[in-house]
Every structure is written in structure tokens, then in C-alpha cells.
Design a protein around this motif. Structure first.
Motif, short mmCIF file in Angstrom:
data_model
loop_
_atom_site.label_atom_id
_atom_site.label_comp_id
_atom_site.label_asym_id
_atom_site.label_seq_id
_atom_site.Cartn_x
_atom_site.Cartn_y
_atom_site.Cartn_z
N GLU A 152 0.81 -1.22 0.00
CA GLU A 152 0.00 0.00 0.00
C GLU A 152 0.84 1.27 0.00
O GLU A 152 0.43 2.30 -0.54
N VAL A 168 -0.89 3.28 7.81
CA VAL A 168 -1.63 2.25 7.07
C VAL A 168 -1.93 1.08 8.00
O VAL A 168 -3.03 0.51 7.98
N MET A 200 -8.80 -3.43 0.43
CA MET A 200 -7.46 -3.07 -0.02
C MET A 200 -7.22 -3.58 -1.44
O MET A 200 -7.28 -4.80 -1.68
#
Length: 336
Positions: free
Chosen positions: A219, A229, A245
Motif C-alpha cells: 500500500e 496504514v 485493499m
């Protein structure tokens, strides 16, 4: 008495011969280098190769001038059967002792394999395949072979997440199995007692930590954002919200993913689709590095539940959905 004298005379004679041979060859090597004629030579010593064969190739390629002398010296030192398989780099006109020592001690060329943080099993397989020595197909088969994985002391369906991303130096005749063992052993070295204890505090298993770390790794590449995150993931799990995600969706479509994530992809069911499935995906989606593993264990103390890319490698984090929608409009809807 006569026999003893002959014995000692022979020993002295052999010793003198070795000294003379060594001196002569060192002089030849020195002179060759002084006049700039020394050249690099690559020699492949196959597993099970006899010294005589290797010595002949060394002579043919100008590394030594007489194969017989090398074999003779090896027999004197009982090293004839001690040479190691591998890929060696010599120079023309080298000394016999130097060549023999390299072969016996395995001073050979290494191939450097650099596995970046966040690479998955298919990307690592491609790196190996590019070498022209190791097989991507064999590597991919082994990382999903439960019997082989069990021999490494792990009970897993796949080694994804446990192939530690780092630089490795590999010898020419080390196998795909050897390379995988190196990576898994490096992971075990990096998984500290501190991490084990912290995981227990959080009520997580080692595998769950690695799954979280792998999502964090995919990410964001920014070290300062990884704990943020991580906080989003932990907070959503606590609230029993789907993680939503994108990298997990992509992983579920691998290895045939086109590279362009579509709305249809987000609606396609796979065990890794965290829009359609609650909780963590069934396994890691890449091989995370130290920062991501640590962030999975030590999330930032914030109440964020959402984040959106700003388009410059950074993200905007939000605590509620309305704020998140505004951020999406600000950073992703501009110009559309």
C-alpha cells in the motif's frame, strides 16, 4: 639405516622441488602481469569433475602452463579429491598453489540476487529466470510444495511472505532449493523474539502479522506512512469492517493480472478480495521488509479508517467516510 636415509633424502628432494616450482611459477605470473598480458579466464568445474580434467582445461586456457604439475602438487598435499564444483575466475599465468587453493577452498564467483521489498513469488521467479541458470518453473513449484515447505519447519500452503527481501550471493551450482532455504533462514533470523512477544500482546499469530505486513508493504513505500496504514488495518479489523485493499484484489488475480485494476475486478470473487470477504486474506500477498513487519506490530495510535492516494506517492488519511469522500474528490477526481 640406509632405508631411513633414503626416506629423508626423498622428503628433502620433494620439498626442494615444490619450492623451486612455486618460485618459477610465481615469477612467470609476475612477469605476465607486469607486461599486461594477464587475462581473466572463467572455468566451470562440474560436480564430480576430476582434477585431471580441470587441470587440462586450465592449461588449455593459459591459466597454468602444465596440467601435470598441478595434479602432482595436489597429490602431494592430498587435495586431489577435494576440489569444489563451481564457477571460477582465474587469470592467465597464475601460480599453481594459488589455483589449487582456490579450487580446494571453493573461492569461486558468486551471483548476486537482490530481492526488493514487496516482491511476490512470481516476481522473484522472474529474477531467477533472467540469470539463465535457475528455473522460474522449478522455483514456483517448490514454494508451493508442502513436503518441501515442511522440511523447512513450516506448515504452510505457500512460502509467500517468508522469502525475505534482501541481497543474496549465490554460487553457480546452488539449486533452487538452496536459494529458497537461504531466504527462509534469513526470515527466521529477522523474526525477533521481540516480534513474537508483541504479536502475542496483540492476539496475533506470526502468520497474521506477516499478512498485515505484506498489505502495508504494497500500500505504501513511504516509511513514515507504514504505521498509519497499519493503524487503518487494525482499526477496520476491530470494527469488523472489510479491509477493502486493492493490492489484495490484485494478488487474487495473479499471475494473470493485466496491470489495470477495474471495477469488474473489485467485484470478482477470490479468497483474496477484501472488498467481498471480511477479515484478513488467507495468506501474505508479497514478501514484506523489516519496516512493514515492525509497522504491522506497532501501528500508529490514530483513529484513521480510510486513506486515498494523493498521486505523489503519499496518502491522505481520514477518520470518517464523509471526510474520505472529500479527499477522493480532491485528489482523484480532479481533471476527470
Amino acid at each position: 639405516m640406509k632405508a631411513r636415509n633414503i626416506f629423508w633424502f626423498s622428503i628433502i628432494l620433494i620439498g626442494m622441488l615444490m619450492v623451486i616450482l612455486g618460485w618459477v611459477m610465481s615469477q612467470k605470473s609476475r612477469r605476465a602481469k607486469e607486461i599486461g598480458k594477464a587475462e581473466k579466464v572463467i572455468i566451470l568445474v562440474q560436480p564430480g569433475a576430476h582434477l585431471k580434467e580441470v587441470a587440462r582445461e586450465l592449461e588449455d586456457k593459459g591459466v597454468i602452463s602444465d596440467a601435470g604439475v598441478l595434479v602432482f602438487l595436489a597429490r602431494l598435499s592430498s587435495d586431489e579429491k577435494k576440489i569444489q564444483a563451481g564457477e571460477y575466475e582465474f587469470e592467465t599465468g597464475m601460480g599453481y598453489e594459488q589455483v589449487l587453493e582456490a579450487l580446494v577452498k571453493g573461492r569461486q564467483r558468486y551471483y548476486k540476487l537482490v530481492v526488493p521489498e514487496g516482491y511476490n513469488i512470481w516476481q522473484i521467479a522472474e529474477l531467477l529466470d533472467r540469470s539463465g541458470i535457475w528455473s522460474a518453473e522449478k522455483f514456483l513449484s517448490l514454494v508451493k510444495d508442502k513436503v518441501f515447505i515442511g522440511s523447512l519447519g513450516l506448515e504452510l500452503d505457500s512460502l509467500e511472505g517468508y522469502l525475505y527481501p534482501e541481497g543474496y550471493f549465490i554460487k553457480r551450482y546452488e539449486t533452487e532449493k538452496d536459494i529458497i532455504k537461504m531466504m527462509v533462514n534469513r526470515f527466521k533470523e529477522r523474526w525477533k523474539t521481540e516480534y513474537e512477544e508483541r504479536a502475542k500482546e496483540l492476539g496475533l499469530t506470526e502468520r497474521e502479522v506477516i499478512i498485515l505486513a505484506s498489505i502495508i508493504e504494497k500500500e505504501t513505500g513511504r516509511r513514515d506512512e507504514k504505521p498509519l496504514v497499519s493503524a487503518v488495518l487494525h482499526n477496520r479489523l476491530k470494527k469488523k469492517m472489510p479491509l477493502c485493499m486493492d493490492p489484495t484484489v490484485i494478488y487474487g488475480l495473479m499471475p494473470g493480472f493485466s496491470g489495470n485494476l477495474t471495477k469488474s475486478n473489485l467485484q470478482t470473487f477470490t479468497p483474496y478480495n477484501t472488498y467481498l470477504n471480511s477479515g484478513l486474506p488467507p495468506g501474505p500477498i508479497c514478501n514484506p521488509g523489516e519496516d512493514s513487519i515492525r509497522s504491522a506490530l506497532y501501528p500508529a495510535e490514530v483513529n484513521y479508517l480510510y486513506f486515498v492516494s494523493k498521486g505523489d506517492g503519499s496518502h491522505y488519511f481520514s477518520s470518517n467516510y464523509s471526510e474520505h469522500l472529500k479527499a477522493v474528490e480532491t485528489y482523484q477526481m480532479k481533471g476527470k
